[in-house]
Design a protein around this motif. Structure first.
Motif, PDB file in Angstrom:
ATOM      1  N   GLY A  19     -40.009   5.397  45.550  1.00 52.86           N
ATOM      2  CA  GLY A  19     -39.984   6.094  46.822  1.00 52.86           C
ATOM      3  C   GLY A  19     -38.913   5.558  47.754  1.00 52.86           C
ATOM      4  N   LEU A  20     -38.761   4.231  47.820  1.00 53.71           N
ATOM      5  CA  LEU A  20     -37.749   3.640  48.689  1.00 53.71           C
ATOM      6  C   LEU A  20     -36.349   4.026  48.226  1.00 53.71           C
ATOM      7  N   THR A  23     -38.150  12.979  55.806  1.00 47.45           N
ATOM      8  CA  THR A  23     -38.522  11.798  56.572  1.00 47.45           C
ATOM      9  C   THR A  23     -39.262  10.818  55.673  1.00 47.45           C
ATOM     10  N   ILE A  24     -39.353   9.583  56.122  1.00 46.66           N
ATOM     11  CA  ILE A  24     -40.130   8.604  55.364  1.00 46.66           C
ATOM     12  C   ILE A  24     -41.606   8.997  55.361  1.00 46.66           C
ATOM     13  N   ASP A  25     -42.081   9.646  56.423  1.00 47.39           N
ATOM     14  CA  ASP A  25     -43.464  10.117  56.436  1.00 47.39           C
ATOM     15  C   ASP A  25     -43.701  11.105  55.300  1.00 47.39           C
ATOM     16  N   GLN A  26     -42.728  11.972  55.057  1.00 44.39           N
ATOM     17  CA  GLN A  26     -42.870  12.925  53.963  1.00 44.39           C
ATOM     18  C   GLN A  26     -42.859  12.216  52.609  1.00 44.39           C
ATOM     19  N   PHE A  27     -41.977  11.241  52.448  1.00 46.62           N
ATOM     20  CA  PHE A  27     -41.952  10.502  51.184  1.00 46.62           C
ATOM     21  C   PHE A  27     -43.268   9.750  50.948  1.00 46.62           C
ATOM     22  N   GLY A  65     -49.813  -9.316  50.818  1.00 45.32           N
ATOM     23  CA  GLY A  65     -49.441 -10.482  50.047  1.00 45.32           C
ATOM     24  C   GLY A  65     -48.071 -10.298  49.423  1.00 45.32           C
ATOM     25  N   HIS A  66     -47.997 -10.504  48.099  1.00 41.54           N
ATOM     26  CA  HIS A  66     -46.729 -10.395  47.387  1.00 41.54           C
ATOM     27  C   HIS A  66     -46.518  -8.946  46.982  1.00 41.54           C
ATOM     28  N   GLY A  67     -46.038  -8.155  47.908  1.00 46.41           N
ATOM     29  CA  GLY A  67     -45.900  -6.716  47.710  1.00 46.41           C
ATOM     30  C   GLY A  67     -46.740  -5.990  48.732  1.00 46.41           C
ATOM     31  N   PHE A  68     -46.284  -4.817  49.145  1.00 42.53           N
ATOM     32  CA  PHE A  68     -46.943  -4.079  50.210  1.00 42.53           C
ATOM     33  C   PHE A  68     -47.721  -2.921  49.609  1.00 42.53           C
ATOM     34  N   ARG A  69     -49.044  -3.013  49.629  1.00 36.28           N
ATOM     35  CA  ARG A  69     -49.900  -2.044  48.952  1.00 36.28           C
ATOM     36  C   ARG A  69     -50.355  -0.913  49.864  1.00 36.28           C
ATOM     37  N   LYS A  70     -50.476  -1.179  51.144  1.00 37.48           N
ATOM     38  CA  LYS A  70     -51.020  -0.184  52.066  1.00 37.48           C
ATOM     39  C   LYS A  70     -49.918   0.783  52.491  1.00 37.48           C
ATOM     40  N   LYS A  71     -50.239   2.086  52.470  1.00 40.33           N
ATOM     41  CA  LYS A  71     -49.236   3.095  52.789  1.00 40.33           C
ATOM     42  C   LYS A  71     -48.664   2.916  54.190  1.00 40.33           C
ATOM     43  N   GLU A  72     -49.503   2.568  55.156  1.00 41.06           N
ATOM     44  CA  GLU A  72     -49.014   2.429  56.520  1.00 41.06           C
ATOM     45  C   GLU A  72     -47.989   1.307  56.616  1.00 41.06           C
ATOM     46  N   ASN A  73     -48.160   0.260  55.809  1.00 47.32           N
ATOM     47  CA  ASN A  73     -47.194  -0.836  55.808  1.00 47.32           C
ATOM     48  C   ASN A  73     -45.927  -0.454  55.053  1.00 47.32           C
ATOM     49  N   GLN A  74     -46.089   0.282  53.948  1.00 48.83           N
ATOM     50  CA  GLN A  74     -44.917   0.765  53.227  1.00 48.83           C
ATOM     51  C   GLN A  74     -44.083   1.666  54.123  1.00 48.83           C
ATOM     52  N   LEU A  75     -44.752   2.540  54.861  1.00 45.69           N
ATOM     53  CA  LEU A  75     -44.045   3.456  55.743  1.00 45.69           C
ATOM     54  C   LEU A  75     -43.233   2.676  56.769  1.00 45.69           C
ATOM     55  N   GLU A  76     -43.858   1.681  57.393  1.00 44.93           N
ATOM     56  CA  GLU A  76     -43.154   0.891  58.401  1.00 44.93           C
ATOM     57  C   GLU A  76     -42.007   0.107  57.782  1.00 44.93           C
ATOM     58  N   ALA A  77     -42.233  -0.473  56.601  1.00 46.55           N
ATOM     59  CA  ALA A  77     -41.186  -1.257  55.942  1.00 46.55           C
ATOM     60  C   ALA A  77     -40.000  -0.386  55.572  1.00 46.55           C
ATOM     61  N   TYR A  78     -40.261   0.749  54.934  1.00 45.52           N
ATOM     62  CA  TYR A  78     -39.162   1.605  54.474  1.00 45.52           C
ATOM     63  C   TYR A  78     -38.385   2.192  55.657  1.00 45.52           C
ATOM     64  N   ARG A  79     -39.135   2.586  56.703  1.00 48.05           N
ATOM     65  CA  ARG A  79     -38.455   3.130  57.885  1.00 48.05           C
ATOM     66  C   ARG A  79     -37.514   2.086  58.487  1.00 48.05           C
ATOM     67  N   GLN A  80     -38.005   0.858  58.630  1.00 53.63           N
ATOM     68  CA  GLN A  80     -37.179  -0.169  59.254  1.00 53.63           C
ATOM     69  C   GLN A  80     -36.009  -0.578  58.358  1.00 53.63           C
ATOM     70  N   ILE A  81     -36.199  -0.542  57.045  1.00 47.65           N
ATOM     71  CA  ILE A  81     -35.084  -0.849  56.145  1.00 47.65           C
ATOM     72  C   ILE A  81     -33.958   0.158  56.352  1.00 47.65           C
TER      73      ILE A  81
END
Length: 652
Positions: free
Chosen positions: A428-429, A42-46, A610-626
């Motif tokens: 990771g993505l 899962t993306i949570d695991q990644f 900003g220009h790039g997603f640094r927070k894990k919670e935002n990365q998780l949401e972005a990658y999941r939705q992608i």
């Protein structure tokens, strides 16, 4: 001057990572045989994987200062070299802490942080009692930590507080933080370093992205000297002063395709080549003692390291390793080093090694232990002939599930820039998508760094045209593999790569089945006329590459926003609200325009990025939705969530 992140003295190491290839006998999980049963994660695991960077030794050399996002956002940690547990030093929950280094004589440390991704960094000191001092207070300024003085009594920072276009250089005492002006910049030079005796400052002055000069400022005479007069396009970049301050080591591509290492005698101005491989010399720096010169070469999207005993430039034999070793830090005593090792299957881990020939010990374990590296994929360097015969390189990730009997969807992934490079290393993505059956081709289209200056200049003023057609041409190579479905090829990219996604869907509307734009440019004229003021030093270079900033019609012709009626394929857009480079309005308007076409559009906005997603919670949401978006538009039918692996690798 000593670099913050390493104990070595260097000119511009606050800009570039240091890389050192050393023998690595530690356990490498990435090389194990594949398990019997392939697992998906899962993306949570990644996202349980941790990112770590930084490598400053404490004064007693017993621990290393790093930034880690273990808590979900980057904080400062002390990692003991004896392998015991790291100690968290800061507790930020909102802003990423990017460490610069321990103080030379105590365990205070300097770091940089901005607010919400706005890139307006300040330089801070975390005191021994845990309190924090802002060394560069003020509103609307941007500051940079530039390194330590050779005598350890002061450090240097750059700040654009006086004029937001230029960075003045200040010396700050370690006791009391008293500041004195070292150099006032009224021209737009890029700082490149200081000699150990603090007499000389060296700067780069870009004229174009492929043409730059080196200038030397003498603090005794207060004179600025042009060191590299030339004709035509020549890229010159300072690397390091010789330990005695009589020579400057620099890279140049004068007379050839690739940047090589040269040495200039500062008294006579005479230069001689030092090292000329058939790839770009990326950087060079001296060890703290001056006894060794370390050179990093950008070879085929990897870093190849060579080390030389000085002053005779005698090759020091280094053991081979399958890992890509990056960000080396030598202890002040030069009796041990720490470095990072990564691969396509594993994020960077921090290692310590007794110098020069001790066995390395891994100090971090950044890959989530529930993920078996053998289920991930190493990329293969794949080249193809583009529409005009030009050879285009890239990195191809083949899913385990792919075969002639089971053709898979694919994504052409375009790097940022312009002028960036897709390199071998962990993403990771990418691994998440490949693990779930997507082939990924990370293309290095014309205009990418690392393949010679002719290749680099091929897209000048042809962005969204010549380079875009490389992306289109890569489809034939992917189809020819026999294991990729010709009708299910999408395109994805961030920043300049995001623009390429929008350009593909606008100007080549039938070529890609779907596009994922991650903070991409939709209106070039607005972007180039709103570049951050601190980019002033290379503003002219950007104009030479992209086009005259006043030529509105030229930029409208290549801006997807003004041709959005052509978009007929599904689009996903991701954006940080605080992005100072690609403004939020760029994404707002393209989404609105494409929705007017009746085309499926998904818009993901992060208010605290900003220009790039640094927070894990935002990365998780972005990658999941992608992935959900790609599943919807690149699968033959909308795919249900596959059964995810629940057991850890230890339980398997």
């Amino acid at each position: 001057m000593k670099c913050a992140a390493t104990a070595s003295r260097s000119n511009s190491l606050w800009l570039l990572p240091l890389v050192l290839l050393v023998g690595c006998q530690a356990v490498d999980r990435t090389q194990e045989e594949p398990p019997v049963a392939f697992e998906q994660y899962t993306i949570d695991q990644f996202l349980e994987t941790t990112s770590v960077f930084g490598g400053s030794f404490s004064p007693d050399e017993s621990k290393v200062l790093v930034s880690s996002n273990e808590t979900g956002i980057f904080n400062a940690y002390a990692v003991p070299v004896d392998g015991s547990d790291p100690v968290q030093l800061t507790t930020s929950t909102t802003e990423s802490i990017r460490v610069a280094g321990y103080f030379p004589d105590d365990e205070r440390f300097a770091y940089m942080a901005d607010e919400g991704g706005n890139e307006l960094d300040h330089v801070y000191v975390r005191e021994l009692d845990g309190l924090v001092t802002d060394i560069t207070p003020g509103e609307g300024l941007k500051a940079i930590f530039m390194g330590w003085a050779d005598d350890d009594e002061s450090f240097f920072v750059g700040s654009n507080e006086r004029d937001n276009r230029f960075f003045d250089i200040y010396e700050v005492t370690v006791d009391g933080y008293e500041q004195s002006l070292v150099y006032q910049d009224d021209t737009g030079y890029q700082f490149g370093g200081m000699s150990r005796d603090e007499r000389y400052l060296v700067f780069t002055k870009p004229r174009t992205t492929s043409d730059s000069d080196i200038y030397l400022y003498d603090r005794e005479t207060q004179e600025m000297r042009h060191l590299t007069p030339h004709e035509g396009d020549v890229s010159n970049s300072p690397q390091d002063f010789s330990p005695d301050g009589t020579s400057l080591f620099y890279t140049t591509d004068e007379g050839g395709e690739f940047s090589y290492l040269a040495k200039m005698d500062l008294a006579t101005g005479e230069s001689e080549p030092v090292l000329q491989p058939n790839w770009d010399v990326w950087y060079a720096y001296f060890s703290d003692s001056g006894d060794h010169l370390v050179v990093g070469i950008n070879e085929n999207a990897r870093t190849n390291i060579r080390m030389f005993a000085m002053p005779g430039m005698e090759d020091v034999e280094l053991p081979e390793t399958s890992l890509d070793i990056t960000s080396v830090s030598l202890a002040p005593s030069e009796t041990r080093m720490v470095f990072y090792a990564s691969s396509g299957r594993s994020p960077s881990n921090l290692y310590v090694r007794e110098f020069p020939d001790g066995e390395p010990t891994r100090l971090t374990n950044t890959l989530n232990q529930e993920i078996e590296p053998a289920n991930l994929v190493e990329p293969e360097v794949v080249r193809f002939a583009s529409y005009d015969g030009v050879e285009i390189p890239g990195l191809l990730y083949k899913p385990v599930q792919a075969s002639a009997d089971n053709p898979v969807p694919a994504v052409v992934s375009v790097h940022g820039g312009p002028g960036g490079q897709s390199r071998v290393g962990y993403s990771g993505l990418t691994q998440y998508l490949v693990n779930h059956g997507y082939a990924v081709y990370a293309i290095n289209n014309r205009g990418s760094t690392g393949y010679g200056k002719t290749f680099f200049k091929m897209d000048d003023r042809k962005h969204g045209d010549a380079d875009l057609d490389d992306c289109v041409a890569s489809k034939d190579m992917l189809i020819d593999t026999g294991w990729i479905d010709p009708d299910r090829i999408g395109i994805m990219g961030g920043s300049y790569g995001g623009y390429m996604v929008l350009a593909a869907l606008t100007f080549r509307p039938e070529e890609f089945a779907a596009g994922v734009d991650i903070f991409g440019i939709s209106n070039w004229h607005r972007t180039v006329t709103n570049i951050p003021p601190w980019w002033e030093s290379f503003r002219d270079a950007l104009e030479q590459e992209l086009g005259g900033f006043d030529d509105e019609e030229f930029f409208k012709a290549k801006s997807p926003l003004f041709h959005a009626e052509n978009i007929v394929r599904p689009l996903m857009v991701l954006q940080g609200a605080n992005d100072p480079r690609v403004l939020k309005v760029e994404s707002d308007e393209i989404v609105e325009a494409v929705r007017a076409n009746g085309v499926p559009v998904e818009y993901v906005l992060f208010e605290d990025e900003g220009h790039g997603f640094r927070k894990k919670e935002n990365q998780l949401e972005a990658y999941r939705q992608i992935r959900e978006f790609l599943d919807l538009y690149l699968r033959e039918v909308p795919a249900a969530e596959p059964v995810e692996a629940e057991a850890s690798a230890a339980d398997a």
